[in-house]
Design a protein around this motif. Structure first.
Motif, PDB file in Angstrom:
ATOM      1  N   UNK A 159       0.844  -1.189   0.000  1.00  0.00           N
ATOM      2  CA  UNK A 159       0.000   0.000   0.000  1.00  0.00           C
ATOM      3  C   UNK A 159       0.880   1.240   0.000  1.00  0.00           C
ATOM      4  N   UNK A 160       0.492   2.230  -0.801  1.00  0.00           N
ATOM      5  CA  UNK A 160       1.152   3.518  -0.762  1.00  0.00           C
ATOM      6  C   UNK A 160       0.308   4.436   0.112  1.00  0.00           C
ATOM      7  N   UNK A 161       0.888   4.927   1.206  1.00  0.00           N
ATOM      8  CA  UNK A 161       0.118   5.702   2.183  1.00  0.00           C
ATOM      9  C   UNK A 161       0.411   7.194   2.096  1.00  0.00           C
ATOM     10  N   UNK A 162       1.215   7.614   1.122  1.00  0.00           N
ATOM     11  CA  UNK A 162       1.453   9.030   0.918  1.00  0.00           C
ATOM     12  C   UNK A 162       2.364   9.637   1.962  1.00  0.00           C
ATOM     13  N   UNK A 163       1.985  10.843   2.400  1.00  0.00           N
ATOM     14  CA  UNK A 163       2.766  11.586   3.383  1.00  0.00           C
ATOM     15  C   UNK A 163       2.266  11.290   4.793  1.00  0.00           C
ATOM     16  N   UNK A 164       3.174  11.216   5.739  1.00  0.00           N
ATOM     17  CA  UNK A 164       2.813  11.060   7.137  1.00  0.00           C
ATOM     18  C   UNK A 164       2.589  12.433   7.765  1.00  0.00           C
ATOM     19  N   UNK A 165       1.877  12.511   8.885  1.00  0.00           N
ATOM     20  CA  UNK A 165       1.684  13.810   9.539  1.00  0.00           C
ATOM     21  C   UNK A 165       3.019  14.456   9.908  1.00  0.00           C
ATOM     22  N   UNK A 166       3.043  15.775   9.930  1.00  0.00           N
ATOM     23  CA  UNK A 166       4.263  16.509  10.266  1.00  0.00           C
ATOM     24  C   UNK A 166       4.420  16.642  11.783  1.00  0.00           C
ATOM     25  N   UNK A 167       3.301  16.806  12.496  1.00  0.00           N
ATOM     26  CA  UNK A 167       3.350  16.978  13.952  1.00  0.00           C
ATOM     27  C   UNK A 167       3.876  15.704  14.599  1.00  0.00           C
ATOM     28  N   UNK A 168       4.769  15.849  15.578  1.00  0.00           N
ATOM     29  CA  UNK A 168       5.498  14.708  16.137  1.00  0.00           C
ATOM     30  C   UNK A 168       4.580  13.619  16.682  1.00  0.00           C
ATOM     31  N   UNK A 169       3.611  14.008  17.501  1.00  0.00           N
ATOM     32  CA  UNK A 169       2.741  13.013  18.118  1.00  0.00           C
ATOM     33  C   UNK A 169       1.903  12.255  17.102  1.00  0.00           C
TER      34      UNK A 169
END
Length: 256
Positions: A159-169
Motif C-alpha cells: 500500500x502507498x500511504x502518501x505523506x505522514x503527519x508533520x506533527x510529532x505526536x
C-alpha cells in the motif's frame, strides 16, 4: 472521433539535480516509443507548464518535435487549495480535455515519473473515461514501484500511504499504526516525504519502529549516485547513514 489521452512518463531527475550536475540521457530512462509519441503530441496537461516545456526540450534533442514548442497547447492543472483535499471541478477537467474531445491526442505529464500515480493527474484520467476518451499509459519510471522492487519486501501485497503527519505526536501514532498493519497482514507500507523533511522522517521511523521491523529507503532512483538499502531498524540505528534533504526518497516498512 475523439483523440486519446496519453499518460507520458518523465524522468525522476526534475528538481533534484544540483546546479553542476547533468541529467541522465532520456534514452536511458524512457523507451523510444515514449519519445516518439511525446514528439508528435500537439496538446498537453501538466502540473507546471515550465517543467513540461523543459521535458519537451529534452525530447526534441533526441526526437525532433513535429511542431515548434511555442505552438504547443500546454494547460496547467489548477493549484490545490491550502489545507484541503484536491478536487478539480468537472467543468475545469472538461476544459483541460477539450482538445481530446475535439479529436486531438493529448499528453498528461507529472512533475516526475508516472502521471496519475501519487499524482493529481488521476482526476484527469477518471474524467477522460467518463467522457469516453481512450486512455493510453506509456512505459516509464515510477519511483514507488522501483523502490518496492528493490526493497525485497512483499510485492504481492503493498500500500502507498502518501505523506505522514508533520506533527510529532500524530506522526509517531501513524508510524506505529502502519507497523502494526504490516505485521498483522504482511503488507508492505510505502511512504514519501518532501525532501527537506527526509532526515526528520528517518529519525522518527528509527525512534518509533521496533528493532526487528524491516525498513527500506530508496533515494535518488535512476540518478547518478542513487542508492537503496533494506535492513532491520536495529541495523539502521547502528549505521546511522546520512539522508540528503534535497533528493526525493521512498520509505517502506515490513514486519520483518
Amino acid at each position: 472521433m475523439t483523440g486519446r489521452l496519453y499518460l507520458v512518463p518523465v524522468p525522476l531527475d526534475f528538481g533534484t539535480l544540483r546546479a553542476d550536475a547533468s541529467p541522465p540521457p532520456l534514452t536511458e530512462v524512457l523507451p523510444q516509443q515514449v519519445l516518439e509519441t511525446a514528439a508528435r503530441l500537439p496538446a498537453w496537461i501538466a502540473e507546471n507548464a515550465k517543467t513540461a516545456r523543459a521535458f519537451l526540450k529534452r525530447v526534441h534533442a533526441v526526437v525532433p518535435l513535429q511542431q515548434p514548442l511555442q505552438t504547443l497547447a500546454i494547460r496547467e492543472l489548477p493549484r490545490p487549495p491550502k489545507g484541503g483535499t484536491r478536487t478539480i471541478p468537472p467543468e475545469v477537467l472538461d476544459a483541460l480535455l477539450a482538445p481530446a474531445v475535439q479529436g486531438q491526442d493529448v499528453g498528461l505529464v507529472s512533475e516526475a515519473g508516472m502521471p496519475a500515480v501519487a499524482d493529481p493527474g488521476a482526476e484527469v484520467v477518471r474524467r477522460a473515461h467518463e467522457l469516453g476518451i481512450a486512455v493510453v499509459p506509456l512505459v516509464g519510471p515510477s519511483s514507488l514501484l522501483l523502490a518496492l522492487a528493490a526493497s525485497g519486501m512483499n510485492g504481492q501485497s503493498f500500500a502507498f500511504v502518501g505523506y505522514l503527519p508533520v506533527e510529532d505526536g500524530a506522526r509517531a501514532a501513524r508510524i506505529r499504526e502502519l507497523e502494526a498493519l504490516a505485521r498483522r497482514t504482511g503488507q508492505t507500507q510505502l511512504m514519501i516525504e518532501t525532501p527537506y523533511r527526509n532526515p526528520a522522517l528517518m529519525q522518527a521511523l528509527l525512534a518509533h519502529l521496533r528493532p526487528d521491523t524491516r525498513l527500506s529507503v530508496a533515494c535518488g532512483l535512476t540518478l547518478a549516485g542513487g542508492w537503496n538499502r533494506s535492513q532491520s531498524v536495529q541495523r539502521w540505528k547502528l549505521e546511522r547513514p546520512g539522508l540528503p534533504a534535497d533528493i526525493p526518497a521512498v520509505f517502506a516498512i515490513h514486519g520483518g
